[in-house]
Design a protein around this motif. Structure first.
Motif, short mmCIF file in Angstrom:
data_model
loop_
_atom_site.label_atom_id
_atom_site.label_comp_id
_atom_site.label_asym_id
_atom_site.label_seq_id
_atom_site.Cartn_x
_atom_site.Cartn_y
_atom_site.Cartn_z
N GLU A 53 2.02 6.56 -6.91
CA GLU A 53 0.94 7.50 -7.26
C GLU A 53 1.43 8.95 -7.13
O GLU A 53 1.18 9.78 -8.01
N LYS A 54 2.16 9.25 -6.06
CA LYS A 54 2.68 10.59 -5.82
C LYS A 54 3.72 11.01 -6.85
O LYS A 54 3.94 12.20 -7.06
N ASP A 80 -0.70 6.52 -14.13
CA ASP A 80 -2.12 6.57 -13.82
C ASP A 80 -2.36 5.56 -12.69
O ASP A 80 -1.90 4.41 -12.77
N SER A 81 -3.06 5.94 -11.65
CA SER A 81 -3.30 5.07 -10.50
C SER A 81 -3.88 3.71 -10.89
O SER A 81 -3.50 2.68 -10.34
N PHE A 100 2.37 1.74 -3.34
CA PHE A 100 1.37 2.25 -4.26
C PHE A 100 1.24 3.77 -4.11
O PHE A 100 1.23 4.51 -5.10
N VAL A 101 1.17 4.23 -2.88
CA VAL A 101 1.06 5.67 -2.60
C VAL A 101 2.27 6.42 -3.16
O VAL A 101 2.14 7.48 -3.78
N HIS A 123 0.83 -1.21 0.00
CA HIS A 123 0.00 0.00 0.00
C HIS A 123 0.87 1.26 0.00
O HIS A 123 0.62 2.19 -0.77
N ILE A 176 -1.25 1.00 -11.96
CA ILE A 176 -0.20 0.53 -11.05
C ILE A 176 -0.56 -0.88 -10.56
O ILE A 176 -1.65 -1.10 -10.03
#
Length: 113
Positions: free
Chosen positions: A30-31, A36-37, A26-27, A23, A40
């Motif tokens: 994304e940042k 594109d979220s 992933f963050v 998680h 991922i």
């Protein structure tokens, strides 16, 4: 894209929640604003058979497979963000590393349903 593969020594299972690591990763991706979220994808693989020259064999290596075309500076920014962003959470990991692997656009094929 990207496909992110987290390899780690199985001894770490007792010290971390791999879903929480995924998680956080992933963050971080994304940042980065590179992806594109919805694109991922992350997965993790523990290894029980590990040997190295270090007394403590604990490791986590993160491979980020992305479509080719990004500069060396963009790739370094991604791997640095990953290692720096996970370091506090993974203080018990002896060796934490990350790399970018280019997927050649010309040969990449994908099917979605």
């Amino acid at each position: 894209m990207p496909h992110c593969i987290v390899e780690y020594s199985a001894d770490l299972k007792a010290h971390l929640d791999i879903q929480q690591v995924l998680h956080q990763l992933f963050v971080l991706l994304e940042k980065s604003a590179e992806f594109d979220s919805a694109a991922i994808k992350l997965r993790a693989q523990p290894y029980s058979d590990v040997f190295s020259g270090l007394a403590d064999h604990s490791f986590m290596h993160i491979r980020l497979h992305i479509l080719s075309g990004r500069s060396p500076q963009q790739k370094l920014a991604l791997t640095s963000a990953i290692v720096n962003g996970l370091s506090a959470q993974l203080a018990m990991v002896k060796s934490l590393s990350a790399e970018v692997v280019d997927i050649q656009r010309e040969s990449y094929t994908k099917r979605l349903t």
